[in-house]
Design an enzyme around this catalytic site. Structure first.
Site, PDB file in Angstrom:
ATOM      1  N   LYS A  22     -45.282  50.697  44.521  1.00 16.43           N
ATOM      2  CA  LYS A  22     -45.489  52.160  44.469  1.00 16.43           C
ATOM      3  C   LYS A  22     -44.267  52.857  45.078  1.00 16.43           C
ATOM      4  CE  LYS A  22     -48.022  54.180  47.820  1.00 16.43           C
ATOM      5  NZ  LYS A  22     -47.352  55.266  48.569  1.00 16.43           N
ATOM      6  N   ASN A  23     -43.816  52.382  46.238  1.00 18.34           N
ATOM      7  CA  ASN A  23     -42.775  53.110  46.970  1.00 18.34           C
ATOM      8  C   ASN A  23     -41.378  52.886  46.422  1.00 18.34           C
ATOM      9  OD1 ASN A  23     -44.795  54.156  48.465  1.00 18.34           O
ATOM     10  ND2 ASN A  23     -44.400  52.953  50.308  1.00 18.34           N
ATOM     11  N   ARG A  97     -46.588  63.684  48.978  1.00 15.49           N
ATOM     12  CA  ARG A  97     -45.380  64.185  49.622  1.00 15.49           C
ATOM     13  C   ARG A  97     -44.100  63.626  48.989  1.00 15.49           C
ATOM     14  NH1 ARG A  97     -45.643  64.747  54.238  1.00 15.49           N
ATOM     15  NH2 ARG A  97     -43.478  64.454  54.766  1.00 15.49           N
ATOM     16  N   CYS A 121     -49.518  65.339  57.237  1.00 14.01           N
ATOM     17  CA  CYS A 121     -50.560  64.542  56.564  1.00 14.01           C
ATOM     18  C   CYS A 121     -51.342  63.832  57.667  1.00 14.01           C
ATOM     19  CB  CYS A 121     -49.928  63.573  55.578  1.00 14.01           C
ATOM     20  SG  CYS A 121     -49.396  62.048  56.304  1.00 14.01           S
ATOM     21  N   ARG A 126     -44.594  64.440  59.806  1.00 12.54           N
ATOM     22  CA  ARG A 126     -43.720  64.053  58.692  1.00 12.54           C
ATOM     23  C   ARG A 126     -42.819  65.191  58.228  1.00 12.54           C
ATOM     24  NH1 ARG A 126     -47.051  60.178  54.822  1.00 12.54           N
ATOM     25  NH2 ARG A 126     -44.983  59.413  54.303  1.00 12.54           N
ATOM     26  N   ASP A 309     -46.569  50.050  57.299  1.00 11.60           N
ATOM     27  CA  ASP A 309     -47.579  50.066  56.229  1.00 11.60           C
ATOM     28  C   ASP A 309     -48.456  48.814  56.235  1.00 11.60           C
ATOM     29  OD1 ASP A 309     -45.495  51.759  53.750  1.00 11.60           O
ATOM     30  OD2 ASP A 309     -46.540  52.448  55.531  1.00 11.60           O
ATOM     31  N   ILE A 331     -43.443  54.376  64.306  1.00 11.49           N
ATOM     32  CA  ILE A 331     -42.942  55.180  63.184  1.00 11.49           C
ATOM     33  C   ILE A 331     -43.717  56.487  63.044  1.00 11.49           C
ATOM     34  CG2 ILE A 331     -42.480  55.232  60.700  1.00 11.49           C
ATOM     35  CD1 ILE A 331     -40.799  53.117  62.140  1.00 11.49           C
ATOM     36  N   ARG A 401     -54.714  55.565  45.576  1.00  9.59           N
ATOM     37  CA  ARG A 401     -53.337  56.061  45.555  1.00  9.59           C
ATOM     38  C   ARG A 401     -52.343  54.908  45.562  1.00  9.59           C
ATOM     39  NH1 ARG A 401     -51.882  60.697  49.625  1.00  9.59           N
ATOM     40  NH2 ARG A 401     -49.987  60.243  48.520  1.00  9.59           N
TER      41      ARG A 401
HETATM   42  C1  EPZ Z   1     -41.945  56.219  53.275  1.00  8.61           C
HETATM   43  O1  EPZ Z   1     -42.398  57.463  53.729  1.00  8.61           O
HETATM   44  C2  EPZ Z   1     -43.139  55.556  52.605  1.00  8.61           C
HETATM   45  N1  EPZ Z   1     -43.588  56.373  51.474  1.00  8.61           N
HETATM   46  C3  EPZ Z   1     -44.276  55.393  53.625  1.00  8.61           C
HETATM   47  O2  EPZ Z   1     -45.332  54.710  52.975  1.00  8.61           O
HETATM   48  C4  EPZ Z   1     -43.762  54.529  54.774  1.00  8.61           C
HETATM   49  O3  EPZ Z   1     -44.782  54.399  55.749  1.00  8.61           O
HETATM   50  C5  EPZ Z   1     -42.527  55.204  55.395  1.00  8.61           C
HETATM   51  O4  EPZ Z   1     -41.513  55.389  54.373  1.00  8.61           O
HETATM   52  C6  EPZ Z   1     -41.919  54.374  56.523  1.00  8.61           C
HETATM   53  O5  EPZ Z   1     -41.587  53.106  56.048  1.00  8.61           O
HETATM   54  C7  EPZ Z   1     -42.913  56.297  50.308  1.00  8.61           C
HETATM   55  O6  EPZ Z   1     -41.940  55.569  50.181  1.00  8.61           O
HETATM   56  C8  EPZ Z   1     -43.432  57.145  49.192  1.00  8.61           C
HETATM   57  P1  EPZ Z   1     -39.713  58.249  56.592  1.00  8.61           P
HETATM   58  P2  EPZ Z   1     -41.323  58.581  54.256  1.00  8.61           P
HETATM   59  O7  EPZ Z   1     -38.995  59.449  56.083  1.00  8.61           O
HETATM   60  O8  EPZ Z   1     -40.111  58.519  53.418  1.00  8.61           O
HETATM   61  C9  EPZ Z   1     -39.702  60.940  60.480  1.00  8.61           C
HETATM   62  C10 EPZ Z   1     -47.526  54.364  52.243  1.00  8.61           C
HETATM   63  O9  EPZ Z   1     -48.555  54.066  52.852  1.00  8.61           O
HETATM   64  N2  EPZ Z   1     -38.894  61.876  59.689  1.00  8.61           N
HETATM   65  O10 EPZ Z   1     -39.000  56.948  56.693  1.00  8.61           O
HETATM   66  O11 EPZ Z   1     -42.034  59.874  54.385  1.00  8.61           O
HETATM   67  C11 EPZ Z   1     -41.139  60.904  59.991  1.00  8.61           C
HETATM   68  O12 EPZ Z   1     -41.896  61.924  60.608  1.00  8.61           O
HETATM   69  C12 EPZ Z   1     -46.584  55.396  52.822  1.00  8.61           C
HETATM   70  O13 EPZ Z   1     -47.158  53.865  51.138  1.00  8.61           O
HETATM   71  C13 EPZ Z   1     -38.340  63.001  60.314  1.00  8.61           C
HETATM   72  O14 EPZ Z   1     -38.526  63.209  61.509  1.00  8.61           O
HETATM   73  O15 EPZ Z   1     -41.017  57.989  55.707  1.00  8.61           O
HETATM   74  C14 EPZ Z   1     -41.607  59.531  60.420  1.00  8.61           C
HETATM   75  O16 EPZ Z   1     -42.033  59.599  61.780  1.00  8.61           O
HETATM   76  C15 EPZ Z   1     -47.127  55.995  54.102  1.00  8.61           C
HETATM   77  N3  EPZ Z   1     -37.591  63.862  59.578  1.00  8.61           N
HETATM   78  C16 EPZ Z   1     -40.335  58.676  60.346  1.00  8.61           C
HETATM   79  O17 EPZ Z   1     -39.231  59.597  60.280  1.00  8.61           O
HETATM   80  C17 EPZ Z   1     -37.332  63.670  58.241  1.00  8.61           C
HETATM   81  O18 EPZ Z   1     -36.624  64.490  57.622  1.00  8.61           O
HETATM   82  C18 EPZ Z   1     -40.273  57.784  59.113  1.00  8.61           C
HETATM   83  O19 EPZ Z   1     -40.398  58.630  57.995  1.00  8.61           O
HETATM   84  C19 EPZ Z   1     -37.903  62.524  57.617  1.00  8.61           C
HETATM   85  C20 EPZ Z   1     -38.670  61.648  58.356  1.00  8.61           C
END
Ligand code: EPZ
Length: 422
Positions: A22-23, A97, A121, A126, A309, A331, A401
């Site tokens: 998915k990701n 998102r 969320c 996030r 995850d 995370i 999802r």
């Molecule tokens: C991706 O989300 C995945 N989703 C998530 O999977 C996964 O848990 C996550 O990466 C971490 O591995 C998809 O790929 C669609 P991040 P993403 O940006 O991109 C902070 C699932 O269950 N952050 O790496 O949103 C954020 O708040 C989902 O399949 C900022 O502060 O994750 C978080 O604490 C859930 N500012 C951390 O970084 C930003 O601009 C990691 O977020 C962006 C992120």
């Protein structure tokens, strides 16, 4: 809303097939916006989030065609030839998102975009500040108006960007934007997940000039245009890990076809440390559970660390392990909601900030429980596989999802699980 009923006590045995990731698929489908040519994608999982993305892309004017797939999943043709709309509305972005990833490609190819900010969320705030900061460094004019990001740029320029956090989404948005920017973009402290590498591979097939995908520093030399490509999506490492935990916690013996050891190093180490017997084969991994797992401590980290995850899934295994485990979530700030539901099933989990102290109990007992987010919901299914009595899981739309027909796949290896229309 559908419910899932699980009656535990069955050892899982046989073979389960992992769907496409998915990701990886979400950003790759969105990357089709970067060219007016046809892009062909194979092994795309048949999931709610994928259908939401296709609806979003079609709303922008992308032609979407499903072709009959021989293997599992969906084969898709996408063509962003006549983009009629540069807006991603709140209703779609709030349900998924990852829709925010259209910002980079729309800006890079059309010079403007109006995308709703995703908002928070269940698992955390996030924010998207790193996405926006990087695009601004590439010369985009960014305004936030009434919950939308209004962005414009005559022509994005290459920049040297340092990500405060190795954000997966920010790395993907900026990588896609940089493919058509003028000059070189360097992304430092980039996310290194396999899904980033798969997006990079798909972009390179489209003619993008990218080096270092999957490493700390990704370098992109902008080109004038990208062309169509054909790409097979990698297997879903999180779905694979979920099935491996299911085999381990039921003391079963399951071959997880499609599981790639090179995508799951930290997780495999912990599963072995918990006592599961793993054998890496051509095309998958065989998992044999023992009669009771041993407790292990886990800290979630950006890749290649232990994946957040798979944290909820491992918590189920630890909830019936011999001993006490400490699970630290670094995370997301609110990713322990499944612990409260597991405690209702008899688990003994104490939450202290971003730490969960899991004291193993003999077994869990079935109960009516509620899914709250994607990975929490699958941990309730896993708990149901353990509990002797029946577990009823509501709000399973969270599950749909990210897991393709999970009840069918688990039934095939011996689970007593069914979906009922509420
Ligand atoms: C991706 O989300 C995945 N989703 C998530 O999977 C996964 O848990 C996550 O990466 C971490 O591995 C998809 O790929 C669609 P991040 P993403 O940006 O991109 C902070 C699932 O269950 N952050 O790496 O949103 C954020 O708040 C989902 O399949 C900022 O502060 O994750 C978080 O604490 C859930 N500012 C951390 O970084 C930003 O601009 C990691 O977020 C962006 C992120």
């Amino acid at each position: 809303m559908d419910k899932i009923l699980v009656r535990g006590g069955h050892r899982l045995e046989g073979e389960v097939v992992v769907s496409g990731s998915k990701n990886a698929a979400l950003p790759i489908l969105i990357s089709s916006l970067l060219t007016s040519d046809i892009c062909e994608y194979h092994h795309v999982p048949d999931l709610m989030d994928i259908h939401t993305t296709l609806k979003l892309l079609a709303g922008l004017g992308v032609r979407v065609e499903k072709v009959q797939s021989a293997a599992g999943g969906m084969d898709l043709l996408l063509q962003a030839e006549t983009i009629t709309n540069l807006r991603a509305v709140y209703d779609l972005v709030k349900t998924m998102r990852a829709s925010f990833l259209v910002l980079g490609p729309l800006l890079a190819r059309f010079g403007e975009a109006r995308v709703s900010t995703p908002g928070g969320c269940a698992i955390g705030a996030r924010p998207v500040n790193l996405h926006l900061k990087g695009l601004a460094q590439m010369g985009a004019k960014i305004e936030r108006v009434h919950g939308y990001v209004e962005a414009s740029a005559k022509k994005l320029k290459g920049a040297r960007i340092y990500l405060d956090l190795p954000s997966v989404g920010a790395t993907e948005n900026l990588m896609m934007a940089a493919t058509l920017a003028e000059g070189k973009t360097i992304i430092e402290n980039a996310a290194k997940e396999p899904e980033i590498e798969d997006l990079g591979a798909a972009l390179i097939k489209m003619g993008a000039k990218i080096n270092g995908c999957g490493a700390d520093i990704v370098t992109i030399d902008g080109v004038d245009r990208l062309h169509g490509a054909k790409h097979d999506v990698i297997p879903d490492r999180i779905e694979a890990g979920t099935f491996m935990v299911a085999a381990a916690l039921t003391g079963g013996d399951v071959f997880v076809q499609g599981a790639r050891a090179d995508h799951l190093d930290a997780f495999l180490f912990k599963l072995r440390e918990a006592g599961a017997e793993l054998s890496v084969r051509e095309g998958g991994i065989r998992v044999k559970g023992n009669d009771r797992a041993g407790s292990v401590d886990i800290t979630t980290l950006p890749y290649p660390g232990f994946p957040t995850d798979l944290q909820a899934q491992m918590m189920v295994l630890m909830s019936v392990a011999g001993g006490v485990s400490v699970i630290t979530e670094t995370i997301f700030e609110n990713r322990f909601m499944h612990a409260l539901e597991l405690n209702r099933m008899g688990a003994d989990i104490r939450l202290e900030g971003n730490r969960a102290i899991v004291r193993g109990v003999e077994n869990l007992s079935g109960a009516p429980v509620m899914a709250t987010d994607l990975r929490a919901s699958v941990s309730l299914v896993l708990a149901g596989l353990l509990a002797r009595s029946e577990t009823e899981i509501s709000r399973v739309y969270h599950l749909d999802r990210g897991y393709e027909h999970i009840e069918k796949k688990l039934s095939k290896v011996g689970a007593d699980i069914k979906r009922v229309k509420a």
